[in-house]
Design a protein around this motif. Structure first.
Motif: not given
Length: 207
Positions: A26-36
């Motif tokens: 589980m990765l807690e902080s993912v921003c898929e829109e920015l691939s970050t």
């Protein structure tokens, strides 16, 4: 502040990721829109129940263009496994041209607490450990590779005695300096370089 500025007006959420050897994390902080991705140092390199290794770092490099690492402590030779994981992580990110943003307790040049040992004593201490921390692979690079920064070799743990750990740490430190610059950002595959630079300037951080 930089994370907030960069991911403003985007959706950030936890994300289950399949890492090396089909291990789900589980990765807690993912921003898929920015691939970050934003990830804590302990989850990335620390002594958790199932520590990450090179196979995991390579997967992260395929999933994300930008990785924020939070709470990077001063690294201590009393925890060699953690030091080696961090070296390996930076080497993989550098080789894959990933943009790395670090929240560190110490400046880059003070990341290693060496207990006052000189290079020869440090080498003996580091090379004296036979701990298998990478599974089947151990990321190594010899001194002559300094002129070929992207030429990374993978060796078995049996070859660990041939690794100059002090050189590896110094190389990692040099790469972190390089990865802060605009030239490195321009060479990356990140699609939002200008946005990241603008966010860094707005947050008062170096580009």
């Amino acid at each position: 502040r930089l994370w907030d500025a960069y991911t403003a007006n985007t959706h950030v959420a936890a994300h289950v990721c399949e890492l090396g050897h089909k291990r789900r994390v589980m990765l807690e902080s993912v921003c898929e829109e920015l691939s970050t991705l934003r990830i804590d140092f302990d989850a990335l390199c620390g002594e958790v129940e199932q520590p990450m290794g090179i196979a995991d770092y390579l997967v992260l490099a395929t999933l994300f263009d930008v990785i924020f690492v939070t709470n990077l402590p001063q690294l201590d030779l009393s925890d060699l496994d953690t030091v080696r994981r961090w070296i390996s992580f930076v080497d993989v990110m550098y080789d894959e041209k990933i943009v790395l943003v670090i929240d560190s307790h110490k400046p880059i040049d003070e990341l290693l607490f060496d207990h006052g040992l000189d290079d020869e004593e440090l080498s003996r201490k580091l090379l004296g450990s036979k701990t298998d921390i990478m599974g089947d692979e151990y990321l190594a690079q010899t001194v002559h590779d300094l002129d070929q920064p992207g030429d990374v070799q993978y060796h078995t743990v049996a070859d660990q005695q041939h690794v100059d750990e002090i050189f590896a740490f110094n190389r990692m430190r040099s790469r972190l300096h390089e990865m802060q610059g605009r030239a490195y950002l321009s060479s990356s595959d990140a699609l939002n370089q200008d946005q990241l630079i603008a966010a860094a300037e707005a947050a008062g951080a170096p580009p």
